[in-house]
Design an enzyme around this catalytic site. Structure first.
Site, PDB file in Angstrom:
ATOM      1  CB  ILE A 164      69.106  12.835 -23.376  1.00 40.28           C
ATOM      2  CG1 ILE A 164      68.810  11.572 -24.197  1.00 40.28           C
ATOM      3  CG2 ILE A 164      67.814  13.375 -22.747  1.00 40.28           C
ATOM      4  CD1 ILE A 164      68.384  10.372 -23.365  1.00 40.28           C
ATOM      5  CG  ASP A 211      79.543  16.212 -19.863  1.00 43.63           C
ATOM      6  OD1 ASP A 211      80.557  15.528 -20.145  1.00 43.63           O
ATOM      7  OD2 ASP A 211      78.411  15.939 -20.274  1.00 43.63           O
ATOM      8  CB  THR A 234      67.275   3.500 -18.885  1.00 43.29           C
ATOM      9  OG1 THR A 234      66.899   2.571 -19.893  1.00 43.29           O
ATOM     10  CG2 THR A 234      68.114   2.739 -17.857  1.00 43.29           C
ATOM     11  CG  ASP A 235      62.936   1.336 -21.439  1.00 42.86           C
ATOM     12  OD1 ASP A 235      64.181   1.339 -21.539  1.00 42.86           O
ATOM     13  OD2 ASP A 235      62.185   1.195 -22.430  1.00 42.86           O
ATOM     14  CD  GLU A 236      68.517  -0.329 -22.103  1.00 45.22           C
ATOM     15  OE1 GLU A 236      69.395  -1.180 -21.875  1.00 45.22           O
ATOM     16  OE2 GLU A 236      68.584   0.499 -23.022  1.00 45.22           O
ATOM     17  CE1 TYR A 286      72.897   3.030 -19.280  1.00 45.68           C
ATOM     18  CE2 TYR A 286      71.238   1.649 -20.327  1.00 45.68           C
ATOM     19  CZ  TYR A 286      71.651   2.891 -19.870  1.00 45.68           C
ATOM     20  OH  TYR A 286      70.823   3.991 -19.988  1.00 45.68           O
ATOM     21  CB  SER A 287      69.893  -2.399 -17.422  1.00 47.37           C
ATOM     22  OG  SER A 287      70.274  -3.738 -17.556  1.00 47.37           O
ATOM     23  CE  LYS A 318      70.695   5.529 -15.851  1.00 46.77           C
ATOM     24  NZ  LYS A 318      71.213   6.942 -15.753  1.00 46.77           N
ATOM     25  CG  ASN A 346      65.818   2.193 -26.927  1.00 48.43           C
ATOM     26  OD1 ASN A 346      65.306   1.480 -26.071  1.00 48.43           O
ATOM     27  ND2 ASN A 346      66.985   1.917 -27.481  1.00 48.43           N
ATOM     28  CG  LEU A 371      69.691   0.433 -34.673  1.00 46.28           C
ATOM     29  CD1 LEU A 371      70.677  -0.538 -35.311  1.00 46.28           C
ATOM     30  CD2 LEU A 371      68.406  -0.304 -34.294  1.00 46.28           C
ATOM     31  N   GLY A 402      73.223 -11.578 -23.968  1.00 46.16           N
ATOM     32  CA  GLY A 402      72.126 -11.222 -23.041  1.00 46.16           C
ATOM     33  C   GLY A 402      71.168 -10.192 -23.614  1.00 46.16           C
TER      34      GLY A 402
END
Ligand code: NAD
Ligand code: TYD
Length: 351
Positions: free
Chosen positions: A13, A34, A131-133, A157-158, A161, A186, A197, A290
């Protein structure tokens, strides 16, 4: 001239955001921060890396001293923070890498910005990309996530974040730092690392390898074309309300199996294969631990308040994505062979 740091600008992104800012804002100096993990690829930026308003700094955001040094050298007016460990499966194997970069790294950036700006917030902005997660998982019938949905992360991960989001809000609420946060669904599109994916499936279909689908493929994700995310980031960076959060999503909920079947049909068409050929590669494998059942995000606040709209339908975005991968086989080959990791040495160290 404004100086803007874009962290994680060599990633998926981030590279789209850098391209957009370098091309659209010639009076900004864009500095990519980075450290080039496996997910950082300077080939993603080769169409802008000779522009006069582009600079690259190889800095690991977990290194507090290096972060302070780069802030002192460039004195940025704004930070768009995308650098992160981003893959859920890797977070299950090595949660501490996620805590280091996503939590500690974010705190290093916040603290460096606080020290540099020293209470002079005029014209300054710290924009954190999330993220939405962080909102956890929905059942098949739950309403979509809104900006006020309670945080309930499940994966390392979530959770990392979510923690970083809390620190960003804490710096706003405690010190008055001008922060803004967005939580996006995503993404898919060009330059996406083929562990995720969609690019994984495109790569495997091309090489007639199995497409691994976790569990029964019934998990739902809400897909957004990456250029539409970059456009939303541009809008929120410039017009978002200080201290606010904006959800970003494409309103494109698909089960994984539905998505992969659509992709298989498209790939058969593009590769001139008989319809049904690619679907035979679908292989159901052990489910992710999970595994969140469903994500769906309500972006009506962003649409209402800032006038954002996605520019493509899912079908158009997917076709653009497939076309890009088929036209850029070198990019995929360089990633899968590891050759992409030599780009920094070629560009910056003359080795
Ligand atoms: P990515 O994994 O493709 O890229 C991450 C970038 O961060 C890479 O260039 C990597 O080298 C860099 N990086 C990692 N650790 C670093 C460190 N310690 N110091 C400096 N740089 C480091 O990730 P992405 O998919 O482009 O995601 C970018 C951001 O957007 C992340 O914060 C992610 O949480 C968020 N996000 C991603 C999605 C998605 O679907 N990919 C959706 C919503 C939000
Ligand atoms: P991914 O692209 O890893 O994104 P995220 O976990 O952040 O949503 O995975 C998208 C969905 O696809 C998720 O439900 C997990 C599933 N998936 C598979 O079924 N097989 C795979 O090989 C991968 C990488 C993901």
């Amino acid at each position: 001239m404004k100086t803007i740091f874009i962290t994680g600008g060599a990633g998926f992104i981030g590279s789209h955001v850098v391209r957009r800012f370098v091309n659209n804002y010639p009076d900004y100096q864009i500095v990519v921060i980075d450290c080039l993990t496996y997910a950082g690829n300077l080939e993603n930026l080769k169409d802008v890396d000779s522009k006069p308003n582009y600079k690259f700094e190889k800095v690991d955001i977990t290194d507090e001293k290096a972060v302070n040094d780069v802030f002192a050298r460039y004195q940025p007016d704004g930070v768009i923070h995308l650098a992160a460990e981003s893959h859920v499966d890797r977070s299950i194997t090595d949660p501490f890498a996620f805590i280091r970069t996503n939590v500690m790294g974010t705190c290093n950036l916040l603290q460096a910005a606080r020290t540099l700006w020293n209470g002079n917030w005029e014209g300054k902005r710290f924009y954190h990309i999330s993220t939405d997660e962080v909102y956890g998982a929905l059942s098949k019938t739950d309403p979509m996530f809104t900006e006020t949905t309670r945080y309930a992360p499940h994966s390392p991960y979530s959770a990392s974040k979510a923690s970083s989001d809390h620190f960003v809000r804490a710096f706003h609420d405690t010190y008055g730092m001008p922060t803004v946060i967005s939580n996006c669904s995503n993404n898919y599109g060009s330059h996406h690392f083929p562990e995720k994916l969609i690019p994984l499936a495109i790569n495997n279909i091309q090489h007639n390898r199995p497409i691994p689908i976790y569990g029964k493929g019934e998990n739902v994700r809400d897909w957004l074309f990456v250029d539409d995310h970059a456009a939303a980031i541009d809008l929120i960076f410039h017009k978002g309300k200080i201290g606010d959060t904006y959800n970003i999503g494409g309103n494109n909920e698909k089960t994984n199996i539905e998505l992969i079947r659509t992709l298989c049909r498209l790939m058969d068409k593009k590769l001139g294969r008989e319809q049904g050929t690619s679907e035979k590669l679908i292989t159901f494998v052990t489910d992710r631990a999970g595994h969140d059942l469903r994500y769906a995000i309500d972006s009506s606040k962003l649409q209402r308040e800032l006038g954002w709209q996605p520019s493509v339908t899912f079908e158009q975005g997917l076709e653009k994505t497939v076309d890009w991968y088929l036209a850029n086989q070198d990019w995929l080959d360089n990633v899968t062979s590891g050759a992409y990791q030599q780009y920094y040495d070629k560009m910056y160290t003359n080795r």
